[in-house]
Design an enzyme around this catalytic site. Structure first.
Site, PDB file in Angstrom:
ATOM      1  N   ASP A  79       0.851  -1.273   0.125  1.00  0.00           N
ATOM      2  CA  ASP A  79      -0.010   0.051   0.034  1.00  0.00           C
ATOM      3  C   ASP A  79       1.018   1.367  -0.120  1.00  0.00           C
ATOM      4  OD1 ASP A  79       0.645   0.868   2.673  1.00  0.00           O
ATOM      5  OD2 ASP A  79      -1.166  -0.277   3.231  1.00  0.00           O
ATOM      6  N   CYS A 131     -22.675  -6.823  -2.686  1.00  0.00           N
ATOM      7  CA  CYS A 131     -23.299  -6.206  -1.355  1.00  0.00           C
ATOM      8  C   CYS A 131     -24.733  -6.294  -1.647  1.00  0.00           C
ATOM      9  CB  CYS A 131     -22.903  -4.732  -1.451  1.00  0.00           C
ATOM     10  SG  CYS A 131     -21.204  -4.450  -1.018  1.00  0.00           S
ATOM     11  N   CYS A 180     -13.561  10.694   6.747  1.00  0.00           N
ATOM     12  CA  CYS A 180     -13.371   9.560   7.213  1.00  0.00           C
ATOM     13  C   CYS A 180     -12.586   9.626   8.516  1.00  0.00           C
ATOM     14  CB  CYS A 180     -12.678   8.877   6.151  1.00  0.00           C
ATOM     15  SG  CYS A 180     -12.093   7.338   6.691  1.00  0.00           S
ATOM     16  N   CYS A 222     -20.228  -4.687   8.810  1.00  0.00           N
ATOM     17  CA  CYS A 222     -20.419  -5.517   7.402  1.00  0.00           C
ATOM     18  C   CYS A 222     -20.667  -6.749   7.699  1.00  0.00           C
ATOM     19  CB  CYS A 222     -19.006  -5.502   6.743  1.00  0.00           C
ATOM     20  SG  CYS A 222     -19.084  -6.247   4.949  1.00  0.00           S
TER      21      CYS A 222
END
Length: 353
Positions: A136, A192, A218, A252
């Site tokens: 990343d 989803c 965020c 989630c």
């Protein structure tokens, strides 16, 4: 057994949980990324919008001439579920679960280099190979490329989700000039359905629409990437988070399948690695900060930003016991950033009297 198959076995031997291989072609979500940049959702992360970085994301051969393949790997980091009393204690600051243990960059990068060298050493005698390794840190739309490599789908919270492992895993990649005989099948773009739990749960409303994150709102961005003052209107919504945020992943449904990692370095040894005392964070000096977080990804944000975050958490705590230490920070701390946030926290606590 094909080279790709033996590479998968070697990746597992090195500790990676999943691996996929995809051609080094432009990301299928490139237009969405360009629209995200145009909307300036990156906030202070201007490096994401730099023309040279955009060019690399548009064409991976700008990073590595004659790039042919991307080898994507996943490493699970889910450890345990701490008691709610610990996480919700107003005298403690919460840390995102990916940062409870050692810095994943330090763990994954040498393993990726070892995997790349293993591949080079197992190529046919007439083959050569160049590569670049990233965890990343490179100008690569890695979640999109990982989806193309079959490692999962992109959720409405913009996370990569594996239907049998949830989203609690790190990604790393090897960009290489080697062309494989076969590549993995891309995963479905999304699974989803009609679920909007992540969008509804975000306390700062950081998702203007499904699959789009406005980083400027965020909590992970605010506590980690933002170098300056946290917007005043967002501070009361941040609760006791001091490094990162897990909310959109916690709600989630796919994360009921999260796999407990085998990496012992990711497990917290003490409760303070999960939710440290805010008093301790507010009392940090430069020396004690570096000593305490030497092996942690938290080290990279520096003492001032972490104490800034702790001030916000203290201001949201409703605990008058923080006033004395906050007064000291507001009046004497060497960092203007800390002084301003400490003063805000004092106003928050005294206005509740």
């Amino acid at each position: 057994m094909t080279l790709a198959t033996t590479l998968q076995h070697q990746a597992a031997h090195l500790g990676f949980n999943r691996i996929g291989i995809t051609p080094a072609t432009p990301s299928p979500t490139l237009d969405a990324y360009l629209a995200w940049v145009e909307a300036q959702h990156y906030g202070e992360m201007a490096y994401l919008a730099r023309p040279d970085r955009v060019a690399r994301r548009q064409d991976l051969s700008v990073i590595l001439p004659q790039a042919r393949s991307l080898i994507m790997v996943a490493l699970d980091y889910s450890t345990l579920q701490p008691p709610a009393d610990l996480l919700n204690d107003p005298t403690r600051g919460r840390i995102s679960n990916y940062a409870w243990g050692v810095d994943y960059h330090e763990l994954m990068t040498p393993r990726l280099e070892a995997l790349a060298k293993w591949l080079r050493n197992h190529l046919p005698p007439d083959e050569t190979m160049q590569w670049r390794v990233y965890v990343d840190t490179g100008p690569i739309l890695e979640r999109s490329h990982a989806q193309q490599a079959g490692l999962g789908f992109i959720g409405k919270n913009t996370m990569l989700i594996h239907p049998k492992a949830g989203s609690h895993f790190f990604l790393g990649e090897i960009l290489t000039t080697y062309a494989f005989d076969r590549y993995d099948t891309p995963h479905r773009a999304t699974m989803c359905g009609n679920c909007t739990r992540c969008l509804n749960a975000c306390p700062t409303h950081a998702f203007p629409q499904p699959y789009v994150l406005d980083a400027r709102k965020c909590i992970s961005y605010l506590t980690i990437e933002l170098k300056n003052a946290i917007p005043i209107d967002l501070r009361p919504r941040m609760g006791n988070w001091v490094y990162g945020c897990d909310i959109c992943q916690q709600v989630c449904p796919w994360n009921r399948f999260a796999i407990q990692t085998l990496e012992t370095d990711f497990f917290p040894v003490i409760a303070d690695q999960i939710a440290p005392s805010l008093f301790d964070l507010l009392a940090l000096t430069e020396d004690t900060f570096r000593e305490r977080f030497a092996q942690s990804p938290i080290l990279r944000i520096g003492r001032a930003r972490l104490v800034r975050n702790a001030c916000v958490a203290a201001g949201n705590s409703g605990q008058g016991g923080f006033l004395e230490i906050l007064q000291g920070l507001a009046n004497h701390d060497e960092s203007p950033l800390v002084r301003e946030h400490a003063a805000w926290a004092i106003r928050q606590l005294t206005s509740q009297d």
